[in-house]
Design a protein around this motif. Sequence first.
Motif, PDB file in Angstrom:
ATOM      1  N   ALA A  62      54.065  38.437  44.985  1.00  0.00           N
ATOM      2  CA  ALA A  62      53.294  39.675  45.070  1.00  0.00           C
ATOM      3  C   ALA A  62      52.053  39.235  45.855  1.00  0.00           C
ATOM      4  O   ALA A  62      51.357  39.755  47.085  1.00  0.00           O
ATOM      5  CB  ALA A  62      52.563  40.324  44.077  1.00  0.00           C
ATOM      6  N   ASN A  63      51.796  37.712  45.691  1.00  0.00           N
ATOM      7  CA  ASN A  63      50.668  37.231  46.755  1.00  0.00           C
ATOM      8  C   ASN A  63      50.956  35.814  46.610  1.00  0.00           C
ATOM      9  O   ASN A  63      51.587  35.072  45.603  1.00  0.00           O
ATOM     10  CB  ASN A  63      49.328  37.257  45.719  1.00  0.00           C
ATOM     11  N   LEU A  64      50.716  35.141  47.600  1.00  0.00           N
ATOM     12  CA  LEU A  64      50.827  33.703  48.194  1.00  0.00           C
ATOM     13  C   LEU A  64      49.883  32.972  48.768  1.00  0.00           C
ATOM     14  O   LEU A  64      49.506  33.630  49.858  1.00  0.00           O
ATOM     15  CB  LEU A  64      52.250  33.520  48.911  1.00  0.00           C
ATOM     16  N   ASP A  65      49.224  32.033  48.204  1.00  0.00           N
ATOM     17  CA  ASP A  65      48.165  31.175  48.927  1.00  0.00           C
ATOM     18  C   ASP A  65      48.551  29.966  48.935  1.00  0.00           C
ATOM     19  O   ASP A  65      49.032  29.186  47.963  1.00  0.00           O
ATOM     20  CB  ASP A  65      46.912  31.289  47.935  1.00  0.00           C
ATOM     21  N   VAL A  66      48.403  29.273  50.332  1.00  0.00           N
ATOM     22  CA  VAL A  66      49.011  27.913  50.688  1.00  0.00           C
ATOM     23  C   VAL A  66      47.647  27.225  51.081  1.00  0.00           C
ATOM     24  O   VAL A  66      47.014  27.715  51.953  1.00  0.00           O
ATOM     25  CB  VAL A  66      50.084  28.043  51.598  1.00  0.00           C
ATOM     26  N   ASN A  67      47.422  26.052  50.821  1.00  0.00           N
ATOM     27  CA  ASN A  67      46.685  25.243  51.443  1.00  0.00           C
ATOM     28  C   ASN A  67      47.353  23.737  51.668  1.00  0.00           C
ATOM     29  O   ASN A  67      48.038  22.990  51.142  1.00  0.00           O
ATOM     30  CB  ASN A  67      45.301  24.708  50.231  1.00  0.00           C
ATOM     31  N   TYR A  68      47.080  23.636  53.092  1.00  0.00           N
ATOM     32  CA  TYR A  68      47.594  22.469  53.830  1.00  0.00           C
ATOM     33  C   TYR A  68      46.643  21.211  53.709  1.00  0.00           C
ATOM     34  O   TYR A  68      45.725  21.092  54.145  1.00  0.00           O
ATOM     35  CB  TYR A  68      47.766  22.844  55.308  1.00  0.00           C
ATOM     36  N   VAL A 120      49.972  14.304  48.192  1.00  0.00           N
ATOM     37  CA  VAL A 120      50.018  16.096  48.422  1.00  0.00           C
ATOM     38  C   VAL A 120      49.909  16.266  49.793  1.00  0.00           C
ATOM     39  O   VAL A 120      48.631  16.018  50.512  1.00  0.00           O
ATOM     40  CB  VAL A 120      49.278  16.775  47.679  1.00  0.00           C
ATOM     41  N   THR A 121      50.690  17.060  50.367  1.00  0.00           N
ATOM     42  CA  THR A 121      50.627  17.613  52.019  1.00  0.00           C
ATOM     43  C   THR A 121      50.433  18.762  51.738  1.00  0.00           C
ATOM     44  O   THR A 121      49.754  19.456  52.842  1.00  0.00           O
ATOM     45  CB  THR A 121      51.920  17.161  52.630  1.00  0.00           C
ATOM     46  N   ALA A 122      50.855  19.557  50.770  1.00  0.00           N
ATOM     47  CA  ALA A 122      50.594  21.147  50.755  1.00  0.00           C
ATOM     48  C   ALA A 122      50.535  21.411  49.210  1.00  0.00           C
ATOM     49  O   ALA A 122      51.583  21.005  48.655  1.00  0.00           O
ATOM     50  CB  ALA A 122      51.384  22.065  51.803  1.00  0.00           C
ATOM     51  N   GLU A 123      49.724  22.649  48.802  1.00  0.00           N
ATOM     52  CA  GLU A 123      50.039  23.118  47.476  1.00  0.00           C
ATOM     53  C   GLU A 123      49.698  24.721  47.656  1.00  0.00           C
ATOM     54  O   GLU A 123      49.364  25.174  48.782  1.00  0.00           O
ATOM     55  CB  GLU A 123      48.926  22.424  46.463  1.00  0.00           C
ATOM     56  N   GLY A 124      50.493  25.252  46.917  1.00  0.00           N
ATOM     57  CA  GLY A 124      50.390  26.823  46.916  1.00  0.00           C
ATOM     58  C   GLY A 124      50.405  27.345  45.567  1.00  0.00           C
ATOM     59  O   GLY A 124      50.668  26.677  44.332  1.00  0.00           O
ATOM     60  N   THR A 125      49.802  28.433  45.464  1.00  0.00           N
ATOM     61  CA  THR A 125      49.857  29.326  44.197  1.00  0.00           C
ATOM     62  C   THR A 125      50.344  30.752  44.372  1.00  0.00           C
ATOM     63  O   THR A 125      49.948  31.121  45.583  1.00  0.00           O
ATOM     64  CB  THR A 125      48.460  29.497  43.734  1.00  0.00           C
ATOM     65  N   ALA A 126      51.017  31.302  43.415  1.00  0.00           N
ATOM     66  CA  ALA A 126      51.367  32.810  43.843  1.00  0.00           C
ATOM     67  C   ALA A 126      51.409  33.690  42.415  1.00  0.00           C
ATOM     68  O   ALA A 126      51.400  32.913  41.511  1.00  0.00           O
ATOM     69  CB  ALA A 126      52.698  32.572  44.238  1.00  0.00           C
ATOM     70  N   VAL A 127      51.247  34.785  42.623  1.00  0.00           N
ATOM     71  CA  VAL A 127      51.492  35.879  41.491  1.00  0.00           C
ATOM     72  C   VAL A 127      52.718  36.420  41.795  1.00  0.00           C
ATOM     73  O   VAL A 127      53.049  37.029  42.708  1.00  0.00           O
ATOM     74  CB  VAL A 127      50.316  36.955  41.443  1.00  0.00           C
TER      75      VAL A 127
END
Length: 296
Positions: free
Chosen positions: A239-245, A281-288
């Motif tokens: 439903a939602n995806l946030d990515v931090n590079y 860590v090169t990238a991290e993500g959180t999602a619903v």
Amino acid sequence: MPPGPEACCAPGRRNARWRESPDGGKYRSRGAGYTRSVGPAPVIAEAGWSHWLLPSNIRFGAKFLATPVPERSDESLMSVDAAPVSELPDPRDFGLPVVTEDDLPDELGTLVARVHDLVDAVAHTEAGSAELAQASATVHELTERLNVKRRDIGAMLERPRSDGGADYETLTNVVSGRSNPAAPPLVLEHTDDGVRARVTLNGTYQGPPGLAHGGWVAAMLDQVLGSASAAAGMVGLTANLDVNYRNPTPLNAPLELTARVTGTERRKVFVSAEIRHNGEVTAEGTAVMVRLDVPG
């Protein structure tokens, strides 16, 4: 039917703006999905589906899943009480074709690997015109031969688990599909707290010179996030995806991805994941993730 993401959505931002769509609705872009104002309750819509399961009334092609999401309660401390189930929903109950590993000839795996290498070779070749013309004719002939008999779109691969249950994955998933030469491929395994994957990206996945494209980074995170939710017995869609590079993700270097469920709230499942190279860590993500209702 709402327009595709190219018509209404911008790259994911935490403070996204509302945008008018051609059909008069308003959309707020949020990562891989978008929230549409269409009534008293928010509706999460996603272009297509990233993970293995979808309702039988959703048709293949340029269709959208729209599912109401409950408003967050004030006492919204999340929990991770949901325990893995012994049996995941059977895709057959959703009208999806299922194949087993025994149904896939070894020669298909070999072909997939060679076509995967072929794509990289085509992307980087400096062969002359005569060689390119001959190669093009050969590929065209092979394409015609293979297209004589095709699997249905949406075919699922059933993989037995050590506990006697079964896992399912989309056979042609563009990130981890067993029969898709476009997949990196991402090979997933279960861990005590979620899932883990290892992968090496070749030049096919290049964005900036020598580095992985941010879109593929996000796609891999989306895949492991959804897989972690499914591994915990909570199959659903993003439903939602946030990515931090955090750092550039290199090509031609071993990468490790890890993901786990961090909380639940009614139908919503909260997950987090990271990509690491040499421990960094090169990238991290959180999602619903929104859990799907099982027929029956």
